[in-house]
Design an enzyme around this catalytic site. Structure first.
Site, short mmCIF file in Angstrom:
data_model
loop_
_atom_site.label_atom_id
_atom_site.label_comp_id
_atom_site.label_asym_id
_atom_site.label_seq_id
_atom_site.Cartn_x
_atom_site.Cartn_y
_atom_site.Cartn_z
N LEU A 42 94.52 -19.04 -55.97
CA LEU A 42 95.41 -18.22 -56.81
C LEU A 42 94.69 -17.05 -57.48
CD1 LEU A 42 97.57 -21.05 -58.48
CD2 LEU A 42 97.97 -19.85 -56.32
N ILE A 73 88.17 -23.23 -51.83
CA ILE A 73 87.35 -23.74 -50.71
C ILE A 73 85.91 -24.04 -51.13
CG2 ILE A 73 88.73 -22.73 -48.86
CD1 ILE A 73 86.61 -20.48 -48.67
N SER A 138 86.78 -9.71 -39.33
CA SER A 138 86.96 -8.31 -39.70
C SER A 138 86.15 -7.42 -38.77
CB SER A 138 86.47 -8.10 -41.13
OG SER A 138 86.28 -6.73 -41.41
N THR A 140 84.48 -5.11 -39.75
CA THR A 140 83.25 -4.74 -40.46
C THR A 140 82.02 -5.44 -39.87
OG1 THR A 140 83.70 -6.46 -42.10
CG2 THR A 140 84.35 -4.22 -42.68
N TYR A 164 80.40 -7.54 -47.86
CA TYR A 164 81.63 -8.13 -47.31
C TYR A 164 81.51 -8.30 -45.80
CZ TYR A 164 86.32 -8.29 -45.34
OH TYR A 164 87.41 -8.63 -44.59
N LYS A 168 81.36 -11.83 -43.34
CA LYS A 168 82.22 -12.10 -42.19
C LYS A 168 81.36 -12.38 -40.95
CE LYS A 168 86.42 -11.80 -43.81
NZ LYS A 168 87.36 -12.93 -43.70
N PHE A 193 91.31 -4.67 -38.18
CA PHE A 193 90.95 -3.43 -38.82
C PHE A 193 91.69 -3.34 -40.16
CE2 PHE A 193 89.31 -3.52 -34.71
CZ PHE A 193 88.23 -2.65 -34.67
N ASN A 194 92.61 -2.46 -40.33
CA ASN A 194 93.22 -2.30 -41.66
C ASN A 194 94.68 -2.75 -41.64
OD1 ASN A 194 90.83 -0.59 -41.49
ND2 ASN A 194 91.43 0.15 -43.50
N ASN A 214 92.63 -1.07 -51.22
CA ASN A 214 92.99 -0.54 -49.90
C ASN A 214 93.92 0.65 -50.02
OD1 ASN A 214 91.45 -2.56 -48.71
ND2 ASN A 214 93.16 -3.99 -48.63
N ARG A 246 90.59 5.28 -39.61
CA ARG A 246 90.64 3.83 -39.39
C ARG A 246 91.78 3.46 -38.46
NH1 ARG A 246 86.63 4.65 -41.47
NH2 ARG A 246 85.62 3.74 -43.31
N ASP A 312 81.00 2.71 -46.91
CA ASP A 312 82.04 3.19 -46.00
C ASP A 312 81.44 3.91 -44.79
OD1 ASP A 312 84.32 2.22 -47.12
OD2 ASP A 312 84.83 4.04 -48.24
#
Length: 354
Positions: A42, A73, A138, A140, A164, A168, A193-194, A214, A246, A312
């Protein structure tokens, strides 16, 4: 699929089920007659009656109940309890912190949650004899593209520009190692991707807590009047208009991709680890998305060009042909539909789920 259709055997555990991609995937799972147990800590959800509001609305949309537990988790004992209570056959794993910019500021939180939490999940799955996972990864993991479009043969982990992306990548590596060590383990990793847009009903959509990280939710919040202007990070990239490019994908297409991966991994012939790109195969710049959104909403979106963000990259888009041939999946919705459905959601829910 009609409600009289036979339900699939076993239960699908969806981690991060209250989130943006998670909740849209739960809709598709329920519509396809899977039994679903969703968990979420949450941290990025509006809550009502002890459940993410997104999942309350999923129940309205589908006419089916969602079994939900508030579980983090990182808490192994709580995870284990869920596996002991339900006959889980497969896991779709979304639960993760997901902001590129934020990950450069609080890397330890990203490693603890995304890598540590995933490791817990794998351990508990293994202990309970559940060895089938669809991992929401992702693009990325590819880092700075060596060539475009990105295919699944592109090296991963070598040029990751932010924590990040590294988390992944590390979780994918754990999945690969598990499949190498135990021949009965199966992992499909979806590199996307996005994700943008919303359910066409306008009942569920993206509602980030605090300032959106985002592009699309930020644009829509400016259009609805919740924010004054959009900050465009970087206008001197080597792209057609200087802004980052992107591969955007409609959230419903993405959710269906997870369903297709679940079908693939459930086949007895599937073995080991396999990664698939989910994308449209073409890139849009920030300013192109902005223009498309103005067209969809009929509103001007104020923006300012500001410095680049750390972590980026200039351009990133996919080759999704492997998903087409192996998963029978293709992205069907274009940028106009992505913007139209985002605006439909935002306009009907000016304050999101609250």
């Amino acid at each position: 699929m009609s409600s009289g259709t036979k339900q699939h055997p076993g239960v699908i555990l969806v981690t991060g089920g209250g989130g943006y991609v998670g909740s849209h995937t739960v809709v598709e799972l329920l519509n396809a007659n899977y039994a679903v147990v969703a968990i979420d800590n949450l941290s990025n959800c509006q809550v009502s009656n002890g459940k993410p509001e997104s999942l309350n609305r999923v129940e309205k949309l589908t006419g089916k109940k969602v079994v939900f537990y508030e579980v983090d988790i990182r808490n192994k004992d709580e995870l284990d309890r869920i596996f002991k209570m339900h006959k889980i056959s497969n896991v779709i794993h979304f639960a993760a912190l997901k902001s590129v910019g934020e990950s450069t500021q609080i890397p330890l939180s990203y490693y603890e949650n995304n890598v540590g939490g995933s490791n817990n999940l794998f351990q508990v799955m293994h202990d309970n004899g559940v060895k089938s996972l669809v991992y929401s990864s992702s693009a990325t993991v590819y880092g700075i593209p060596l060539a475009l479009p990105l295919t699944e043969t592109h090296p991963t982990g070598q040029g990751c520009t932010n924590p990040y992306g590294k988390t992944k990548y590390f979780v994918e590596e754990i999945g690969k190692d598990l499949c190498s060590a135990y021949p009965d383990w199966k992992v499909v990793s979806l590199r996307y991707f996005n994700p943008v847009g919303a359910h066409p009903s306008g009942i569920i959509g993206e509602d980030p807590s605090g300032i959106p990280n985002n592009l699309m939710p930020y644009i829509s919040q400016v259009a609805i009047g919740r924010r004054d202007f959009l900050r465009v990070f970087g206008s001197d990239y080597d792209t057609k208009d200087g802004t980052g490019v992107r591969d955007y994908i409609h959230i419903t297409d993405l959710a269906i991709g997870h369903l297709k991966a679940l079908e693939k991994i459930s086949s007895p012939s599937f073995k080991g680890f396999q990664a698939f790109n989910l994308g449209t195969g073409r890139g849009y710049s920030v300013l192109e998305v902005l223009k498309a959104f103005e067209k969809a909403s009929g509103r001007k979106v104020a923006y300012k060009l500001v410095d680049r963000r750390p972590g980026d990259i200039a351009t990133c888009y996919s080759d999704a042909n492997l998903a087409k041939t192996e998963l029978n999946w293709v992205a069907e919705k274009d940028i106009d539909e992505m913007c139209r459905d985002t605006w439909n959601w935002q306009n009907n829910n000016p304050n999101g789920f609250s």
